[in-house]
Design a protein around this motif. Structure first.
Motif, PDB file in Angstrom:
ATOM      1  N   LEU A   1      -9.939 -10.484 -16.363  1.00 19.34           N
ATOM      2  CA  LEU A   1     -10.540 -11.812 -16.242  1.00 19.34           C
ATOM      3  C   LEU A   1     -10.301 -12.507 -17.567  1.00 19.34           C
TER       4      LEU A   1
ATOM      5  N   GLU B   1     -10.249 -15.820 -20.000  1.00 21.51           N
ATOM      6  CA  GLU B   1     -10.710 -17.169 -20.310  1.00 21.51           C
ATOM      7  C   GLU B   1      -9.711 -17.787 -21.275  1.00 21.51           C
TER       8      GLU B   1
ATOM      9  N   ILE C   1     -15.808 -19.024 -15.490  1.00 21.41           N
ATOM     10  CA  ILE C   1     -15.881 -17.712 -16.134  1.00 21.41           C
ATOM     11  C   ILE C   1     -17.245 -17.075 -15.893  1.00 21.41           C
ATOM     12  N   SER C   2     -18.293 -17.862 -15.971  1.00 19.66           N
ATOM     13  CA  SER C   2     -19.643 -17.346 -15.731  1.00 19.66           C
ATOM     14  C   SER C   2     -19.795 -16.834 -14.298  1.00 19.66           C
TER      15      SER C   2
ATOM     16  N   THR D   1     -17.657 -13.640 -13.852  1.00 18.63           N
ATOM     17  CA  THR D   1     -18.232 -12.495 -14.545  1.00 18.63           C
ATOM     18  C   THR D   1     -19.317 -11.846 -13.695  1.00 18.63           C
TER      19      THR D   1
ATOM     20  N   VAL E   1     -13.494  -5.768 -13.704  1.00 19.85           N
ATOM     21  CA  VAL E   1     -12.558  -6.419 -14.622  1.00 19.85           C
ATOM     22  C   VAL E   1     -12.883  -6.123 -16.077  1.00 19.85           C
ATOM     23  N   ARG E   2     -11.840  -6.254 -16.902  1.00 19.01           N
ATOM     24  CA  ARG E   2     -12.026  -6.329 -18.343  1.00 19.01           C
ATOM     25  C   ARG E   2     -11.847  -7.780 -18.735  1.00 19.01           C
ATOM     26  N   SER E   3     -12.823  -8.322 -19.460  1.00 14.54           N
ATOM     27  CA  SER E   3     -12.798  -9.738 -19.840  1.00 14.54           C
ATOM     28  C   SER E   3     -12.018  -9.920 -21.128  1.00 14.54           C
TER      29      SER E   3
ATOM     30  N   LEU F   1     -10.868 -13.094 -23.901  1.00 15.26           N
ATOM     31  CA  LEU F   1     -10.949 -14.477 -24.380  1.00 15.26           C
ATOM     32  C   LEU F   1      -9.713 -14.744 -25.220  1.00 15.26           C
TER      33      LEU F   1
END
Length: 288
Positions: free
Chosen positions: A14, A16, A269-270, A273, A280-282, A284
């Protein structure tokens, strides 16, 4: 592993980020399926980054009526000034989609009536006219009804393949649907259901249903389920770089596919999440 943290055997991501920055960090031919539902050119304020094409003046692929890509773009820009603004935003992202699809890969581009006719011409040039597979009509019946014209109650999904002789498509995996005239077929066929055509009757996300996330442009899981079932297999990589509410990732994960979802909107994104959780691994990716 790429700078973004993607690897063929790595976790779902994921991201951003400005999607163009993120896409540039993904290696060629990494994805079997790309679905994108970009913001429609509705006239509302949108954040756009002006880009110039990577194509040479001579063009590298032939398209509409044998013209090069540059010629097609110039023709369309001279026809409609509004087109230039929207497509300077979308065009380089479609270029990246072509690069990122593997040889058996498929692009699904989801638009409405405002831009789809332009998109068909541009994609004919980008992918090659022989790589056009389908125009899918998603029809629904919900919301306001116009009294001054025929109410607009459908979206269009353009389907293009990377290789017209070697793309992946398996309609046996697709959920079947009821016959509209069951009395005209045998009871056995009624029980089994029929394969979908290129016209998909499917309701929008119910305002009170279990799917509802609160994200304004959320698409129903049933639409993405059909796309992912037909054009990818278990463990294939699926990409959505206008991910919004995360429906592509949620459905891909439920079907045993691996996925990357990208969006720059903090609200998106919120929502993703919460929705995708430990799947997922987030990441940025700061905007340069």
């Amino acid at each position: 592993m790429t700078e973004l943290g993607w690897a063929p055997d790595g976790p779902n991501l994921l991201v951003e980020a400005n999607n163009l920055d993120a896409l540039a960090q993904l290696p060629d031919e990494s994805f079997r399926l790309i679905y994108i539902d970009p913001p429609f050119n509705t006239g509302r304020v949108q954040s756009r980054q002006a880009m110039t094409t990577k194509r040479s003046a001579e063009g590298t692929r032939k398209g509409f009526k044998g013209n090069t890509y540059e010629s097609v773009k110039g023709l369309l820009y001279s026809y409609d000034d509004a087109f230039a603004d929207y497509w300077e935003f979308l065009e380089p992202r479609l270029e990246e989609a072509w690069r990122l699809l593997d040889d058996a890969g498929t692009l699904y581009l989801h638009l409405d009536y405002r831009e789809v006719h332009y998109a068909k011409v541009v994609l004919d040039a980008l992918f090659g006219r022989e790589n056009f597979l389908n125009e899918i009509i998603w029809a629904y019946d919900y919301g306001a009804k116009s009294q001054s014209r025929w109410p607009a109650k459908h979206d269009t999904i353009l389907v293009y393949v990377k290789n017209p002789t070697g793309y992946y498509f398996n309609n046996e995996e697709v959920d079947r649907e009821p016959y509209m005239a069951p009395g005209l077929v045998t009871p056995e066929k009624v029980a089994r259901g029929k394969l979908p055509t290129d016209v998909w009757w499917h309701t929008i996300v119910s305002p009170t249903g279990r799917e509802k996330t609160g994200y304004a442009t959320q698409k129903p899981e049933g639409i993405l389920r059909r796309i992912i079932q037909a054009s990818s297999a278990a463990d294939d990589w699926v990409l959505d770089f206008f991910a919004g509410s995360g429906t592509t990732g949620a459905v891909a994960g439920s079907l045993g596919r691996r996925f990357v979802v990208i969006d720059q909107n903090p609200d998106a994104i919120s929502v993703m999440t919460r929705r995708l959780g430990e799947q997922v691994r987030s990441v940025l990716l700061p905007h340069e």
